[in-house]
Design a protein around this motif. Structure first.
Motif, PDB file in Angstrom:
ATOM      1  N   LEU A  78       0.824  -1.202   0.000  1.00  0.00           N
ATOM      2  CA  LEU A  78       0.000   0.000   0.000  1.00  0.00           C
ATOM      3  C   LEU A  78       0.861   1.256   0.000  1.00  0.00           C
ATOM      4  N   LEU A  79       1.906   1.268   0.819  1.00  0.00           N
ATOM      5  CA  LEU A  79       2.771   2.435   0.908  1.00  0.00           C
ATOM      6  C   LEU A  79       3.506   2.684  -0.397  1.00  0.00           C
ATOM      7  N   GLN A  80       3.999   1.623  -1.023  1.00  0.00           N
ATOM      8  CA  GLN A  80       4.710   1.782  -2.288  1.00  0.00           C
ATOM      9  C   GLN A  80       3.796   2.298  -3.390  1.00  0.00           C
ATOM     10  N   ARG A  81       2.576   1.766  -3.445  1.00  0.00           N
ATOM     11  CA  ARG A  81       1.633   2.240  -4.448  1.00  0.00           C
ATOM     12  C   ARG A  81       1.238   3.682  -4.181  1.00  0.00           C
ATOM     13  N   ARG A  82       1.104   3.997  -2.901  1.00  0.00           N
ATOM     14  CA  ARG A  82       0.756   5.379  -2.557  1.00  0.00           C
ATOM     15  C   ARG A  82       1.825   6.347  -3.064  1.00  0.00           C
ATOM     16  N   ARG A  83       3.083   5.957  -2.893  1.00  0.00           N
ATOM     17  CA  ARG A  83       4.168   6.829  -3.364  1.00  0.00           C
ATOM     18  C   ARG A  83       4.096   7.041  -4.871  1.00  0.00           C
ATOM     19  N   ILE A  84       3.872   5.953  -5.602  1.00  0.00           N
ATOM     20  CA  ILE A  84       3.820   6.046  -7.056  1.00  0.00           C
ATOM     21  C   ILE A  84       2.588   6.821  -7.503  1.00  0.00           C
ATOM     22  N   ASN A  85       1.459   6.555  -6.865  1.00  0.00           N
ATOM     23  CA  ASN A  85       0.212   7.216  -7.245  1.00  0.00           C
ATOM     24  C   ASN A  85       0.204   8.705  -6.941  1.00  0.00           C
ATOM     25  N   ARG A  86       0.888   9.102  -5.833  1.00  0.00           N
ATOM     26  CA  ARG A  86       0.668  10.470  -5.360  1.00  0.00           C
ATOM     27  C   ARG A  86       1.881  11.130  -4.709  1.00  0.00           C
ATOM     28  N   ASP A  87       2.453  10.465  -3.706  1.00  0.00           N
ATOM     29  CA  ASP A  87       3.431  11.137  -2.854  1.00  0.00           C
ATOM     30  C   ASP A  87       4.694  11.553  -3.586  1.00  0.00           C
ATOM     31  N   ASN A  88       5.156  10.729  -4.543  1.00  0.00           N
ATOM     32  CA  ASN A  88       6.382  11.078  -5.260  1.00  0.00           C
ATOM     33  C   ASN A  88       6.210  12.374  -6.041  1.00  0.00           C
ATOM     34  N   ALA A  89       5.037  12.536  -6.647  1.00  0.00           N
ATOM     35  CA  ALA A  89       4.775  13.762  -7.403  1.00  0.00           C
ATOM     36  C   ALA A  89       4.717  14.969  -6.474  1.00  0.00           C
ATOM     37  N   LEU A  90       4.115  14.803  -5.294  1.00  0.00           N
ATOM     38  CA  LEU A  90       4.038  15.911  -4.347  1.00  0.00           C
ATOM     39  C   LEU A  90       5.417  16.298  -3.829  1.00  0.00           C
ATOM     40  N   ARG A  91       6.270  15.308  -3.614  1.00  0.00           N
ATOM     41  CA  ARG A  91       7.625  15.610  -3.158  1.00  0.00           C
ATOM     42  C   ARG A  91       8.428  16.316  -4.249  1.00  0.00           C
ATOM     43  N   LEU A  92       8.244  15.885  -5.502  1.00  0.00           N
ATOM     44  CA  LEU A  92       8.974  16.483  -6.610  1.00  0.00           C
ATOM     45  C   LEU A  92       8.451  17.866  -6.950  1.00  0.00           C
ATOM     46  N   MET A  93       7.125  18.046  -6.874  1.00  0.00           N
ATOM     47  CA  MET A  93       6.492  19.325  -7.232  1.00  0.00           C
ATOM     48  C   MET A  93       5.557  19.745  -6.098  1.00  0.00           C
ATOM     49  N   PRO A  94       6.100  20.290  -5.026  1.00  0.00           N
ATOM     50  CA  PRO A  94       5.292  20.613  -3.836  1.00  0.00           C
ATOM     51  C   PRO A  94       4.119  21.531  -4.116  1.00  0.00           C
ATOM     52  N   ALA A  95       4.211  22.348  -5.175  1.00  0.00           N
ATOM     53  CA  ALA A  95       3.118  23.272  -5.465  1.00  0.00           C
ATOM     54  C   ALA A  95       1.825  22.543  -5.782  1.00  0.00           C
ATOM     55  N   LEU A  96       1.911  21.263  -6.135  1.00  0.00           N
ATOM     56  CA  LEU A  96       0.705  20.497  -6.426  1.00  0.00           C
ATOM     57  C   LEU A  96      -0.188  20.352  -5.195  1.00  0.00           C
ATOM     58  N   ALA A  97       0.383  20.526  -4.028  1.00  0.00           N
ATOM     59  CA  ALA A  97      -0.389  20.395  -2.797  1.00  0.00           C
ATOM     60  C   ALA A  97      -1.092  21.683  -2.405  1.00  0.00           C
ATOM     61  N   ASP A  98      -0.911  22.749  -3.168  1.00  0.00           N
ATOM     62  CA  ASP A  98      -1.501  24.019  -2.798  1.00  0.00           C
ATOM     63  C   ASP A  98      -3.018  23.980  -2.816  1.00  0.00           C
ATOM     64  N   HIS A  99      -3.566  23.123  -3.668  1.00  0.00           N
ATOM     65  CA  HIS A  99      -5.015  23.036  -3.782  1.00  0.00           C
ATOM     66  C   HIS A  99      -5.442  21.583  -3.669  1.00  0.00           C
ATOM     67  N   PRO A 100      -5.538  21.029  -2.454  1.00  0.00           N
ATOM     68  CA  PRO A 100      -5.947  19.647  -2.312  1.00  0.00           C
ATOM     69  C   PRO A 100      -7.332  19.419  -2.883  1.00  0.00           C
ATOM     70  N   ARG A 101      -7.529  18.204  -3.359  1.00  0.00           N
ATOM     71  CA  ARG A 101      -8.802  17.880  -3.988  1.00  0.00           C
ATOM     72  C   ARG A 101      -9.938  17.906  -2.978  1.00  0.00           C
ATOM     73  N   THR A 102     -11.076  18.402  -3.430  1.00  0.00           N
ATOM     74  CA  THR A 102     -12.299  18.356  -2.649  1.00  0.00           C
ATOM     75  C   THR A 102     -13.318  17.523  -3.425  1.00  0.00           C
ATOM     76  N   PRO A 103     -14.304  16.941  -2.753  1.00  0.00           N
ATOM     77  CA  PRO A 103     -15.272  16.119  -3.463  1.00  0.00           C
ATOM     78  C   PRO A 103     -15.944  16.881  -4.599  1.00  0.00           C
ATOM     79  N   GLY A 104     -16.210  16.157  -5.687  1.00  0.00           N
ATOM     80  CA  GLY A 104     -16.840  16.772  -6.845  1.00  0.00           C
ATOM     81  C   GLY A 104     -15.834  17.499  -7.693  1.00  0.00           C
ATOM     82  N   ARG A 105     -16.237  18.508  -8.425  1.00  0.00           N
ATOM     83  CA  ARG A 105     -15.385  19.222  -9.356  1.00  0.00           C
ATOM     84  C   ARG A 105     -14.991  20.588  -8.840  1.00  0.00           C
TER      85      ARG A 105
END
Length: 374
Positions: free
Chosen positions: A347-374
């Motif tokens: 689970l942890l490894q998949r989480r990194r590939i799915n999400r965490d690695n991108a956030l670590r590489l490009m922290p600005a992606l976390a500026d607007h966390p997803r909310t339900p819906g659009r």
């Protein structure tokens, strides 16, 4: 981007191989289906299968397409299907595939411009469209700004406009430009400017130098089928050969499609490094293979995944869909389930590939966390 229409086979794919997975202890219920809710994706043990960050997403903006048609640069009827990007269709695909946010790469399928000014206008239209998309849906989209190694002036303008003013999270460029591959000394000025910004450089292959996209080198085999992985591999080897990451240590290169053929020839590269010109040692090859980033778009099958994990740590692998070049069914029914259930990764490894690695590489992606819906 491919200009031909790919015929993607619906074969069973295994995205990651258990033998090559790095050690981790977090368990996962066998066969659990993705939960298409946001939950608490920031929690270290949370499942990120419904909160993926997609770093391989082609965006031919409708506004750019209209501009290019007015300028007489394209005939929409002759363009491939992947240029018909649609917001509602894309959001629906992202929801089905568990993609919380996509980093779009402006795609401008034009073979030639009438002047440098027209090229810059094209980039301006594409960038404005990407920025407007991101502003309208900050929880769903971010974007790369394009750079062109053969056009330093337009590249510097795009860097200033895209990175400094509009908030792009990195740059996008081709593996080769007019036959000159990434890492060539002629690119040093551009790379130095990007190094000052600690830029992420997202790459994409194209037709091989000297080939005509309208006439495949081997009849019946489109360029994306075999040539694209080779194009990526050539660029990576050239970056190794020229010591680009040593000269510009703050740059981060993302290689698409699992690094092309690179993982398969890693041992070959090390064994014969001294045949390169100038001579290179095996240690540099190993070092660069571990310093590159790789995305999962292809889609990756079990042999490619095993080879990739043999040379790259899971913390250097990023989720990529290749939408809309890859059909929706390939993304939702083949690549996604293979990563979610059949990979052998924790689970942890998949989480990194799915999400965490991108956030670590490009922290600005976390500026607007997803909310339900659009």
């Amino acid at each position: 981007m491919p200009y031909e229409t790919p015929a993607v086979g619906r074969r069973r794919l295994l995205l990651m191989a258990p033998a090559a997975a790095a050690a981790a202890t977090t368990a996962d219920p066998a066969g659990a289906a993705p939960r298409h809710t946001t939950g608490s994706p920031g929690h270290p043990g949370a499942d990120a299968r419904a909160a993926r960050i997609d770093v391989h997403h082609h965006y031919t903006a409708p506004a750019w397409l209209a501009w290019a048609e007015r300028a007489g640069l394209v005939d929409p009827a002759q363009l491939p299907w992947w240029t018909r990007w649609d917001l509602d269709t894309t959001l629906a695909l992202m929801d089905r595939a568990g993609i919380a946010k996509a980093v779009v790469s402006p795609a401008m399928p034009v073979r030639g411009f009438t002047s440098p000014a027209q090229r810059r206008e094209s980039v301006a239209v594409a960038l404005d469209a990407a920025a407007e998309l991101t502003a309208a849906h900050p929880d769903r989209f971010a974007f790369f700004t394009p750079v062109f190694p053969d056009d330093p002036e337009t590249s510097r303008w795009s860097i200033a406009r895209g990175l400094d003013e509009l908030g792009a999270v990195g740059v996008q460029t081709r593996a080769n430009t007019r036959g000159v591959y990434l890492g060539d000394p002629s690119h040093d000025r551009l790379l130095a400017e990007l190094d000052e910004r600690s830029a992420v450089i997202n790459t994409h292959p194209h037709e091989l130098p000297g080939t005509d996209p309208a006439r495949p080198a081997v009849p019946g085999i489109p360029a994306f089928y075999c040539d694209f992985p080779l194009d990526t591999t050539r660029a990576a080897v050239n970056l190794v050969l020229n010591g680009t990451l040593d000269r510009y240590p703050r740059l981060s290169f993302v290689l698409p499609h699992g690094g092309g053929f690179l993982p398969f020839i890693a041992t070959r590269m090390e064994a014969f490094a001294h045949f390169l010109t100038p001579k290179t040692d095996a240690a540099r090859v190993r070092d660069y293979l571990h310093r590159f980033y790789y995305d999962t778009a292809a889609p990756l099958g079990e042999p490619a995944a095993s080879a990739l994990l043999a040379v790259a740590d899971p913390t250097r692998i990023l989720y990529g869909s290749d939408w809309p070049a890859s059909p929706a069914a390939t993304i939702t029914d083949i690549a996604g389930p293979a990563l979610d259930r059949d990979s052998g990764l924790t689970l942890l490894q998949r989480r990194r590939i799915n999400r965490d690695n991108a956030l670590r590489l490009m922290p600005a992606l976390a500026d607007h966390p997803r909310t339900p819906g659009r």
